[in-house]
Design a protein around this motif. Structure first.
Motif, PDB file in Angstrom:
ATOM      1  N   LYS A 101       0.791  -0.975  -0.214  1.00  0.00           N
ATOM      2  CA  LYS A 101       0.079   0.057   0.111  1.00  0.00           C
ATOM      3  C   LYS A 101       0.809   1.252  -0.034  1.00  0.00           C
ATOM      4  CE  LYS A 101      -3.808  -2.130   2.693  1.00  0.00           C
ATOM      5  NZ  LYS A 101      -4.370  -2.117   3.952  1.00  0.00           N
ATOM      6  N   LEU A 102       1.835   1.431   0.780  1.00  0.00           N
ATOM      7  CA  LEU A 102       2.835   2.376   1.011  1.00  0.00           C
ATOM      8  C   LEU A 102       3.706   2.756  -0.344  1.00  0.00           C
ATOM      9  CD1 LEU A 102       4.209   2.227   4.368  1.00  0.00           C
ATOM     10  CD2 LEU A 102       2.296   3.356   3.866  1.00  0.00           C
ATOM     11  N   VAL A 103       3.928   1.640  -1.062  1.00  0.00           N
ATOM     12  CA  VAL A 103       4.961   1.634  -2.153  1.00  0.00           C
ATOM     13  C   VAL A 103       3.741   2.405  -3.277  1.00  0.00           C
ATOM     14  CG1 VAL A 103       5.803   0.450  -4.052  1.00  0.00           C
ATOM     15  CG2 VAL A 103       6.556   0.028  -1.613  1.00  0.00           C
ATOM     16  N   GLN A 104       2.627   1.689  -3.465  1.00  0.00           N
ATOM     17  CA  GLN A 104       1.623   1.930  -4.488  1.00  0.00           C
ATOM     18  C   GLN A 104       1.469   3.746  -4.056  1.00  0.00           C
ATOM     19  OE1 GLN A 104      -1.691  -0.686  -3.867  1.00  0.00           O
ATOM     20  NE2 GLN A 104      -0.729  -1.924  -5.420  1.00  0.00           N
ATOM     21  N   LEU A 105       1.103   3.924  -2.942  1.00  0.00           N
ATOM     22  CA  LEU A 105       0.935   5.466  -2.741  1.00  0.00           C
ATOM     23  C   LEU A 105       2.138   6.154  -3.368  1.00  0.00           C
ATOM     24  CD1 LEU A 105      -0.934   7.509  -1.613  1.00  0.00           C
ATOM     25  CD2 LEU A 105       0.110   7.025   0.743  1.00  0.00           C
ATOM     26  N   MET A 106       3.356   5.990  -2.728  1.00  0.00           N
ATOM     27  CA  MET A 106       4.443   6.562  -3.496  1.00  0.00           C
ATOM     28  C   MET A 106       4.516   6.629  -4.894  1.00  0.00           C
ATOM     29  SD  MET A 106       6.357   7.621  -0.505  1.00  0.00           S
ATOM     30  CE  MET A 106       8.268   7.468  -0.741  1.00  0.00           C
ATOM     31  N   GLU A 107       4.136   5.750  -5.597  1.00  0.00           N
ATOM     32  CA  GLU A 107       4.251   5.540  -6.972  1.00  0.00           C
ATOM     33  C   GLU A 107       3.319   6.618  -7.553  1.00  0.00           C
ATOM     34  OE1 GLU A 107       6.216   3.631  -9.490  1.00  0.00           O
ATOM     35  OE2 GLU A 107       7.361   3.932  -7.559  1.00  0.00           O
ATOM     36  N   GLU A 108       2.423   6.821  -6.853  1.00  0.00           N
ATOM     37  CA  GLU A 108       1.014   7.767  -7.316  1.00  0.00           C
ATOM     38  C   GLU A 108       1.186   8.907  -6.772  1.00  0.00           C
ATOM     39  OE1 GLU A 108      -2.434   5.790  -5.508  1.00  0.00           O
ATOM     40  OE2 GLU A 108      -2.416   4.132  -6.852  1.00  0.00           O
ATOM     41  N   THR A 109       2.248   9.264  -6.142  1.00  0.00           N
ATOM     42  CA  THR A 109       2.488  10.680  -5.577  1.00  0.00           C
ATOM     43  C   THR A 109       3.963  10.961  -5.802  1.00  0.00           C
ATOM     44  OG1 THR A 109       0.848  10.041  -3.797  1.00  0.00           O
ATOM     45  CG2 THR A 109       2.182  12.319  -3.655  1.00  0.00           C
ATOM     46  N   PRO A 110       4.393  11.430  -6.942  1.00  0.00           N
ATOM     47  CA  PRO A 110       5.744  11.612  -7.413  1.00  0.00           C
ATOM     48  C   PRO A 110       6.488  12.710  -6.285  1.00  0.00           C
ATOM     49  CG  PRO A 110       4.661  11.555  -9.122  1.00  0.00           C
ATOM     50  CD  PRO A 110       3.513  11.704  -8.263  1.00  0.00           C
ATOM     51  N   LYS A 111       5.858  13.508  -5.655  1.00  0.00           N
ATOM     52  CA  LYS A 111       6.193  14.206  -4.808  1.00  0.00           C
ATOM     53  C   LYS A 111       6.629  14.308  -3.455  1.00  0.00           C
ATOM     54  CE  LYS A 111       6.322  18.708  -4.982  1.00  0.00           C
ATOM     55  NZ  LYS A 111       6.000  20.031  -4.735  1.00  0.00           N
ATOM     56  N   ALA A 112       6.155  12.752  -3.140  1.00  0.00           N
ATOM     57  CA  ALA A 112       6.068  12.377  -1.706  1.00  0.00           C
ATOM     58  C   ALA A 112       7.561  11.605  -1.418  1.00  0.00           C
ATOM     59  CB  ALA A 112       5.261  11.080  -1.484  1.00  0.00           C
ATOM     60  N   GLY A 113       8.282  12.116  -0.800  1.00  0.00           N
ATOM     61  CA  GLY A 113       9.701  11.436  -0.247  1.00  0.00           C
ATOM     62  C   GLY A 113       9.670  10.326   0.627  1.00  0.00           C
ATOM     63  N   GLY A 215      12.412  19.488  -1.428  1.00  0.00           N
ATOM     64  CA  GLY A 215      11.215  19.846  -2.623  1.00  0.00           C
ATOM     65  C   GLY A 215      10.434  18.727  -2.367  1.00  0.00           C
ATOM     66  N   TYR A 216      10.386  17.518  -1.332  1.00  0.00           N
ATOM     67  CA  TYR A 216       9.573  16.539  -1.434  1.00  0.00           C
ATOM     68  C   TYR A 216       8.704  16.798  -0.176  1.00  0.00           C
ATOM     69  CZ  TYR A 216      12.107  13.966  -5.011  1.00  0.00           C
ATOM     70  OH  TYR A 216      12.904  13.538  -6.232  1.00  0.00           O
ATOM     71  N   GLU A 217       7.723  15.746  -0.231  1.00  0.00           N
ATOM     72  CA  GLU A 217       6.566  16.078   0.886  1.00  0.00           C
ATOM     73  C   GLU A 217       6.736  14.747   1.805  1.00  0.00           C
ATOM     74  OE1 GLU A 217       3.213  18.055  -1.925  1.00  0.00           O
ATOM     75  OE2 GLU A 217       2.931  16.087  -1.347  1.00  0.00           O
ATOM     76  N   VAL A 218       6.390  14.994   2.961  1.00  0.00           N
ATOM     77  CA  VAL A 218       6.049  13.898   3.786  1.00  0.00           C
ATOM     78  C   VAL A 218       4.585  13.556   3.948  1.00  0.00           C
ATOM     79  CG1 VAL A 218       6.408  12.908   6.109  1.00  0.00           C
ATOM     80  CG2 VAL A 218       7.968  14.410   5.124  1.00  0.00           C
ATOM     81  N   ILE A 219       4.235  12.382   3.845  1.00  0.00           N
ATOM     82  CA  ILE A 219       2.743  12.046   3.706  1.00  0.00           C
ATOM     83  C   ILE A 219       2.491  10.886   4.838  1.00  0.00           C
ATOM     84  CG2 ILE A 219       2.298  12.967   1.274  1.00  0.00           C
ATOM     85  CD1 ILE A 219       2.280  10.095   0.405  1.00  0.00           C
ATOM     86  N   TYR A 220       1.271  10.975   5.395  1.00  0.00           N
ATOM     87  CA  TYR A 220       0.746   9.880   6.292  1.00  0.00           C
ATOM     88  C   TYR A 220      -0.525   9.439   5.741  1.00  0.00           C
ATOM     89  CZ  TYR A 220      -2.374   8.385  10.144  1.00  0.00           C
ATOM     90  OH  TYR A 220      -3.076   7.640  11.010  1.00  0.00           O
ATOM     91  N   THR A 221      -0.673   8.078   5.478  1.00  0.00           N
ATOM     92  CA  THR A 221      -1.860   7.521   5.243  1.00  0.00           C
ATOM     93  C   THR A 221      -2.566   6.495   6.430  1.00  0.00           C
ATOM     94  OG1 THR A 221      -2.586   5.671   3.710  1.00  0.00           O
ATOM     95  CG2 THR A 221      -0.492   5.339   4.393  1.00  0.00           C
TER      96      THR A 221
END
Length: 260
Positions: A101-113, A215-221
């Motif tokens: 799930k985390l990898v898929q979310l990162m693939e869908e969110t190129p700005k997520a570091g 220039g990247y983001e930190v995201i929580y799911t």
């Protein structure tokens, strides 16, 4: 899953590690896209001998001194060929599908570091270890032993601990916990990994701020979950508390002091 993930674990006489490795062995069986690397920070000989029995599922490095959390992960991860680096505490239990799930979310969110999941206690309650701000007052408030003071500042403490994060959408956050943190490999190497000046504590906050700085983001799911046997060592041990305070001073010296 096509993307490759390296899982990095740093140990030091870690209480739950063998249950964790047994779980990893089950979850990652016949999954060639994963590689597990363990860095042992000079644990006791009996612990090391037991750890050696897991050489069939992990590459294990035994260090001759304890050089800290960030140092160990950097040895494990710097210039690793995988697409994603998973910083993984030795007291985490999870299902392999949560990494997917985390990898898929990162693939869908190129700005997520960096991407972090919802972290649970072993009784299923939520651990509030995501942060949207860093102030000296908030850190010290969490250590105050008097309940009436915490009750007085409950609204502020609730805000600091991000207790009201959405359960239905992805949220950009200032920092996530290093207990289970998926990092884009290219970004980790660009930053230079963890700042090894922190022996323990605050290195996860630091790398998250470095992520935003680059220039990247930190995201929580909330849609991925792991279980963390969180022991709050700095609340119970004078030695760990002093390490925490030293790291906090280093953190604010680097990023600027904010008192309230």
């Amino acid at each position: 899953m096509e993307k490759k993930v390296v899982i990095s674990i740093v140990t030091y006489n870690s209480r739950h590690i063998f249950d964790v490795l047994d779980s990893l062995k089950r979850e990652l069986a016949n999954k060639p896209n994963y590689r597990v690397v363990i860095f042992d920070n000079h644990s006791e000989p009996d612990f090391q001998n037991k750890l050696k029995k897991y050489a069939d599922i992990a590459t294990i490095h035994f260090n001759d001194e304890n050089k800290g959390f960030g140092f160990g992960h950097n040895i494990n991860l710097m210039n690793a060929p995988e697409d994603y680096y998973l910083v993984f505490n030795p007291d985490i239990l999870f299902k392999e599908e949560e990494i997917v799930k985390l990898v898929q979310l990162m693939e869908e969110t190129p700005k997520a570091g960096i991407c972090v999941p919802k972290v649970l206690n072993d009784d299923g309650t939520t651990q509030y270890i995501v942060r949207q701000r860093f102030t000296l007052f908030d850190y010290l408030l969490r250590f105050v032993p008097f309940k009436f003071i915490k009750k007085l500042f409950d609204k502020r403490l609730r805000s600091y601990e991000c207790r009201d994060l959405s359960e239905t959408k992805i949220t950009k956050v200032k920092s996530g916990s290093g207990c289970f943190m998926l990092i884009r490999g290219s970004l980790y190497n660009k930053i230079g990994g963890f700042d090894e000046r922190y022996f323990m504590y605050f290195e996860d906050n630091d790398i998250c701020l470095e992520t935003w700085k680059n220039g990247y983001e930190v995201i929580y799911t909330p849609f991925a979950e792991v279980t963390h046997f969180y022991e709050k060592g700095a609340h119970k041990s004078k030695k760990l508390f002093l390490i925490f305070m030293k790291s906090m001073r280093q953190f604010f010296n680097k990023w600027g002091w904010k008192f309230f």
